[in-house]
Design an enzyme around this catalytic site. Structure first.
Site, PDB file in Angstrom:
ATOM      1  N   ASN A  11       0.810  -1.226   0.000  1.00  0.00           N
ATOM      2  CA  ASN A  11       0.000   0.000   0.000  1.00  0.00           C
ATOM      3  C   ASN A  11       0.836   1.265   0.000  1.00  0.00           C
ATOM      4  O   ASN A  11       0.319   2.349  -0.172  1.00  0.00           O
ATOM      5  CB  ASN A  11      -0.962   0.017   1.201  1.00  0.00           C
ATOM      6  CG  ASN A  11      -0.229  -0.054   2.523  1.00  0.00           C
ATOM      7  OD1 ASN A  11       0.744  -0.804   2.643  1.00  0.00           O
ATOM      8  ND2 ASN A  11      -0.663   0.703   3.498  1.00  0.00           N
ATOM      9  N   ARG A  12       2.137   1.139   0.226  1.00  0.00           N
ATOM     10  CA  ARG A  12       2.972   2.355   0.222  1.00  0.00           C
ATOM     11  C   ARG A  12       4.430   1.966  -0.018  1.00  0.00           C
ATOM     12  O   ARG A  12       4.786   0.787  -0.042  1.00  0.00           O
ATOM     13  CB  ARG A  12       2.820   3.110   1.537  1.00  0.00           C
ATOM     14  CG  ARG A  12       3.259   2.316   2.755  1.00  0.00           C
ATOM     15  CD  ARG A  12       3.198   3.188   4.011  1.00  0.00           C
ATOM     16  NE  ARG A  12       4.075   2.647   5.014  1.00  0.00           N
ATOM     17  CZ  ARG A  12       3.685   2.311   6.248  1.00  0.00           C
ATOM     18  NH1 ARG A  12       2.425   2.477   6.587  1.00  0.00           N
ATOM     19  NH2 ARG A  12       4.546   1.840   7.108  1.00  0.00           N
ATOM     20  N   GLY A  13       5.256   2.999  -0.186  1.00  0.00           N
ATOM     21  CA  GLY A  13       6.700   2.806  -0.256  1.00  0.00           C
ATOM     22  C   GLY A  13       7.139   1.860  -1.369  1.00  0.00           C
ATOM     23  O   GLY A  13       6.640   1.915  -2.498  1.00  0.00           O
ATOM     24  N   ILE A  14       8.082   0.998  -1.030  1.00  0.00           N
ATOM     25  CA  ILE A  14       8.659   0.080  -2.015  1.00  0.00           C
ATOM     26  C   ILE A  14       7.589  -0.876  -2.541  1.00  0.00           C
ATOM     27  O   ILE A  14       7.507  -1.145  -3.746  1.00  0.00           O
ATOM     28  CB  ILE A  14       9.830  -0.701  -1.368  1.00  0.00           C
ATOM     29  CG1 ILE A  14      10.969   0.270  -1.003  1.00  0.00           C
ATOM     30  CG2 ILE A  14      10.333  -1.789  -2.298  1.00  0.00           C
ATOM     31  CD1 ILE A  14      12.093  -0.360  -0.178  1.00  0.00           C
ATOM     32  N   ARG A  34      -1.404  -3.670   6.319  1.00  0.00           N
ATOM     33  CA  ARG A  34      -1.748  -3.947   7.712  1.00  0.00           C
ATOM     34  C   ARG A  34      -2.777  -2.973   8.261  1.00  0.00           C
ATOM     35  O   ARG A  34      -3.681  -3.358   8.984  1.00  0.00           O
ATOM     36  CB  ARG A  34      -0.482  -3.903   8.579  1.00  0.00           C
ATOM     37  CG  ARG A  34      -0.732  -4.300  10.018  1.00  0.00           C
ATOM     38  CD  ARG A  34       0.552  -4.280  10.812  1.00  0.00           C
ATOM     39  NE  ARG A  34       1.306  -3.062  10.539  1.00  0.00           N
ATOM     40  CZ  ARG A  34       2.369  -2.658  11.228  1.00  0.00           C
ATOM     41  NH1 ARG A  34       2.810  -3.393  12.221  1.00  0.00           N
ATOM     42  NH2 ARG A  34       2.997  -1.553  10.917  1.00  0.00           N
ATOM     43  N   ASP A  53      -2.671  -8.882   8.470  1.00  0.00           N
ATOM     44  CA  ASP A  53      -1.481  -8.768   9.314  1.00  0.00           C
ATOM     45  C   ASP A  53      -0.703 -10.082   9.186  1.00  0.00           C
ATOM     46  O   ASP A  53      -1.214 -11.141   9.560  1.00  0.00           O
ATOM     47  CB  ASP A  53      -1.926  -8.527  10.766  1.00  0.00           C
ATOM     48  CG  ASP A  53      -0.751  -8.264  11.688  1.00  0.00           C
ATOM     49  OD1 ASP A  53       0.371  -8.737  11.386  1.00  0.00           O
ATOM     50  OD2 ASP A  53      -0.954  -7.597  12.709  1.00  0.00           O
ATOM     51  N   TYR A 145      16.540  -5.837  13.460  1.00  0.00           N
ATOM     52  CA  TYR A 145      16.194  -5.712  12.032  1.00  0.00           C
ATOM     53  C   TYR A 145      17.219  -6.432  11.152  1.00  0.00           C
ATOM     54  O   TYR A 145      16.865  -7.209  10.254  1.00  0.00           O
ATOM     55  CB  TYR A 145      16.120  -4.227  11.687  1.00  0.00           C
ATOM     56  CG  TYR A 145      15.785  -3.899  10.258  1.00  0.00           C
ATOM     57  CD1 TYR A 145      14.482  -4.038   9.782  1.00  0.00           C
ATOM     58  CD2 TYR A 145      16.754  -3.418   9.380  1.00  0.00           C
ATOM     59  CE1 TYR A 145      14.163  -3.714   8.460  1.00  0.00           C
ATOM     60  CE2 TYR A 145      16.445  -3.092   8.073  1.00  0.00           C
ATOM     61  CZ  TYR A 145      15.150  -3.238   7.613  1.00  0.00           C
ATOM     62  OH  TYR A 145      14.845  -2.919   6.301  1.00  0.00           O
ATOM     63  N   LYS A 149      16.662  -9.595   8.619  1.00  0.00           N
ATOM     64  CA  LYS A 149      16.889  -9.452   7.173  1.00  0.00           C
ATOM     65  C   LYS A 149      17.993 -10.392   6.675  1.00  0.00           C
ATOM     66  O   LYS A 149      17.930 -10.904   5.556  1.00  0.00           O
ATOM     67  CB  LYS A 149      17.230  -7.997   6.842  1.00  0.00           C
ATOM     68  CG  LYS A 149      16.055  -7.044   7.028  1.00  0.00           C
ATOM     69  CD  LYS A 149      14.927  -7.369   6.065  1.00  0.00           C
ATOM     70  CE  LYS A 149      13.795  -6.362   6.116  1.00  0.00           C
ATOM     71  NZ  LYS A 149      12.713  -6.666   5.171  1.00  0.00           N
TER      72      LYS A 149
END
Ligand code: NAD
Length: 237
Positions: A11-14, A34, A53, A145, A149
């Site tokens: 829904n947004r960003g990347i 989410r 989610d 994080y 990753k």
């Protein structure tokens, strides 16, 4: 040929840039998000937006049912949803650690496992995981994080070995710093310090990450699996 594509966190960003690229190429695209409302641009592009989610297996199952009813089994999965909860180790609570791992790693496990049900049946599939240069280099204040990753690389490479003979590819894209909500929290000084270490001397735009993902999902990448493609302006080399 129009494929059934799912982008988590689209829904947004990347994720939005990735969903847009597939939709503009004529694929049947679904995104999960989410919270909040998905942007109208997605509706205009004919993208199916499903609230889900990825820390909740039942919501993941429900989302897949909705997507399969609308578009058929997912043929291309882009596991993009992710969060940060940055803090130094001695201030990092167990929840700071496990919630990031539960979203970035276990959440990815949930969506990948469910997608593979259909991919195994179809005897083909493309899975692209969005990791981070931070997972490869480490980053002070981001141990949770970075660990989540980095783990995506072992996860993807294990599945590349396990399911290569079933014609399912698993690849990882490791972006550097990208202009999105996730990096808007950084101060101008922090941004300048990051850019000073990037050979291309700038942040990436989300569309530059989407281009690598589109390539890995294309026929041109049919013989690529278990790869980690940095899209980081040279930061991680
Ligand atoms: P963002 O914060 O703008 O978007 C994150 C997306 O993940 C949102 O759509 C959100 O709804 C979704 N999400 C988060 N938790 C979720 C959950 N529990 N269930 C379902 N969806 C959930 O971030 P972004 O910058 O667009 O990042 C996208 C991905 O790229 C993330 O995995 C991030 O770690 C990775 N990444 C970002 C950068 C960067 O500089 N922005 C760099 C490297 C990697």
């Amino acid at each position: 040929m129009s494929r059934s594509v799912l982008v988590t966190g689209g829904n947004r960003g990347i994720g939005l840039a990735i969903a847009r690229a597939f939709a503009q190429a004529g694929d049947k695209v679904a995104v999960t998000y989410r919270s909040g409302e998905p942007p109208e641009e997605l509706t205009a592009l004919g993208v199916l937006a499903v609230r889900c989610d990825i820390t909740d297996s039942e919501q993941v199952e429900q989302a897949y049912k909705e997507i399969e009813d609308a578009h058929g089994a997912v043929e291309v999965l882009v596991a993009n949803a992710g969060i940060t909860k940055d803090t130094l180790l001695m201030r990092m609570s167990e929840d700071d650690f496990t919630s990031v791992v539960d979203t970035n790693l276990t959440g990815t496990f949930r969506v990948v496992k469910r997608a593979n049900r259909g991919m195994l049946r179809a005897k083909k599939g493309r899975v692209v995981l969005i990791s981070s240069v931070v997972g490869l280099l480490g980053s002070a204040g981001q141990a949770n994080y970075a660990a989540s990753k980095a783990a995506l690389v072992g996860f993807a490479r294990s599945l590349a070995r396990e399911l290569g003979s079933r014609n399912i590819t698993f690849n990882v894209v490791a972006p550097g710093f990208v202009d999105t909500d996730m990096t808007k929290v950084l101060t101008d000084e922090q941004r300048a310090a990051i850019v000073a270490n990037v050979p291309l001397a700038r942040y990436a735009q989300p569309e530059e990450i989407a281009a690598a993902v589109s390539f890995l999902a294309s026929d041109d990448a049919a013989y690529i699996t278990g790869a980690v493609i940095p899209v980081d302006g040279g930061l991680g080399m």
